[in-house]
Design an enzyme around this catalytic site. Structure first.
Site, PDB file in Angstrom:
ATOM      1  N   HIS A 173     -14.664   1.732  -4.275  1.00  0.00           N
ATOM      2  CA  HIS A 173     -14.566   0.281  -4.116  1.00  0.00           C
ATOM      3  C   HIS A 173     -13.783  -0.078  -2.853  1.00  0.00           C
ATOM      4  CE1 HIS A 173     -16.539  -1.193  -7.618  1.00  0.00           C
ATOM      5  NE2 HIS A 173     -15.716  -0.629  -8.477  1.00  0.00           N
ATOM      6  N   GLU A 186     -20.710  -2.036  -8.522  1.00  0.00           N
ATOM      7  CA  GLU A 186     -20.430  -0.948  -9.455  1.00  0.00           C
ATOM      8  C   GLU A 186     -21.347   0.242  -9.207  1.00  0.00           C
ATOM      9  OE1 GLU A 186     -17.904  -0.619 -11.306  1.00  0.00           O
ATOM     10  OE2 GLU A 186     -17.173  -2.649 -10.955  1.00  0.00           O
ATOM     11  N   HIS A 209     -14.035   6.655  -8.135  1.00  0.00           N
ATOM     12  CA  HIS A 209     -14.790   5.400  -8.220  1.00  0.00           C
ATOM     13  C   HIS A 209     -13.977   4.245  -7.633  1.00  0.00           C
ATOM     14  CE1 HIS A 209     -17.268   2.259 -10.303  1.00  0.00           C
ATOM     15  NE2 HIS A 209     -16.095   1.635 -10.339  1.00  0.00           N
ATOM     16  N   GLU A 210     -12.697   4.182  -7.966  1.00  0.00           N
ATOM     17  CA  GLU A 210     -11.855   3.110  -7.432  1.00  0.00           C
ATOM     18  C   GLU A 210     -11.682   3.241  -5.923  1.00  0.00           C
ATOM     19  OE1 GLU A 210     -11.434   0.697  -9.273  1.00  0.00           O
ATOM     20  OE2 GLU A 210     -12.016   1.702 -11.125  1.00  0.00           O
TER      21      GLU A 210
END
Length: 304
Positions: A132, A195, A128-129
């Site tokens: 980003h 997100e 997930h990071e």
């Protein structure tokens, strides 16, 4: 399309900042606001990642660390440059990414995260990071937070300065209340959009959307009961984390920096269903407080 929408939101925020300057000082105030926005953005572009990591007391880990090896594998899967990897000695399980571009980026996990999740869940969170970083959210959110914070600061100056007492009351209300509120709403809108995008990227990079869903459930529950002193001292950092410190709520709100965890989990479950068989094993129960972490590391903050 996502970049175009984000650019439009960013442009709206700069225009809002200039409008705020116009309310306070006419044309010269608007020009000064534009110059200030350019200066703050330049500073944030080159230095925000260092400031964020220092604020959290993050320490970089080397290539021999299990978390570093995990992130390296995910970065290869995503076809991305390898970011720097940091640990934050913090009991609340959480993670964040920072950096101006994929070539100059960093990911950070708290020691609490390594202790609270199983290995696949940690992998999904780090994916997930990386999402980003790949989506260039880290730069966008840093600049947005910088300008939004500046608008709030100028609002306080207008309220407490002697000049502000001589202005039209309607102008003062607009400058002190409406402009900072509008800036916060734009910032939060960008946060919620990013997100969902990073969750989708994580499902692609790790191949484990249900593991990310189970991680989000655990993290949101823990964030509601375990304090995060850095976020409490610096509320503007809340948007950095994978789950909002003090997470809660059941619906997406204009006044929240993150979507509701239940909505993110539902979206991930829909992704898993649309891609065929379950790509992840059932979530492990919440681990005991003692014993090794999911990466085989000690539970103390020294090297976990």
């Amino acid at each position: 399309m996502n970049r175009t929408r984000t650019f439009m939101l960013m442009a709206a925020l700069v225009a809002l900042f200039m409008g705020f300057g116009f309310l306070l000082g006419g044309r010269s105030g608007a020009l000064l606001a534009l110059v200030m926005a350019a200066g703050m953005n330049a500073f944030a572009y080159w230095n925000a990642d260092k400031l964020v990591l220092k604020m959290h007391g993050a320490r970089e880990v080397g290539a021999d660390h299990p978390l570093h090896r995990m992130v390296a594998g995910l970065a290869r899967n995503a076809g991305m440059p390898m970011p720097k990897v940091y640990l934050v000695d913090q009991a609340q399980p959480n993670a964040f990414a920072t950096g101006r571009n994929p070539e100059n980026a960093a990911v950070a996990a708290t020691t609490g995260l390594l202790q609270a999740l199983d290995r696949d869940e940690i992998e999904a969170v780090m994916a997930h990071e990386l999402g980003h970083i790949r989506n260039r959210d880290t730069l966008i959110m840093t600049i947005t937070a910088t300008i939004a914070g500046a608008i709030s600061m100028l609002g306080n100056m207008a309220l407490f300065s002697s000049g502000g007492q001589n202005r039209n009351p309607i102008q003062v209300i607009a400058a002190v209340v409406l402009a900072p509120l509008a800036a916060a709403l734009v910032q939060m809108a960008i946060s919620r959009t990013r997100e969902y995008g990073a969750d989708a990227a994580a499902a692609e990079i790790s191949g484990k959307p249900l593991k990310l869903a189970s991680a989000l459930a655990k993290l949101s529950q823990a964030a509601a009961r375990i304090p995060n002193p850095v976020a409490e001292r610096n509320p503007a950092t809340a948007h950095l984390y994978i789950v909002k410190p003090g997470a809660g709520g059941v619906a997406d709100s204009l006044f929240s920096t993150h979507p509701a965890p239940a909505n993110r989990i539902a979206a991930l479950e829909a992704m898993a269903g649309s891609t065929g068989p379950n790509l992840s094993a059932p979530a492990d129960p919440w681990p005991r407080r003692r014993g090794p972490s999911a990466l085989g590391l000690p539970r103390s903050g020294s090297d976990a």
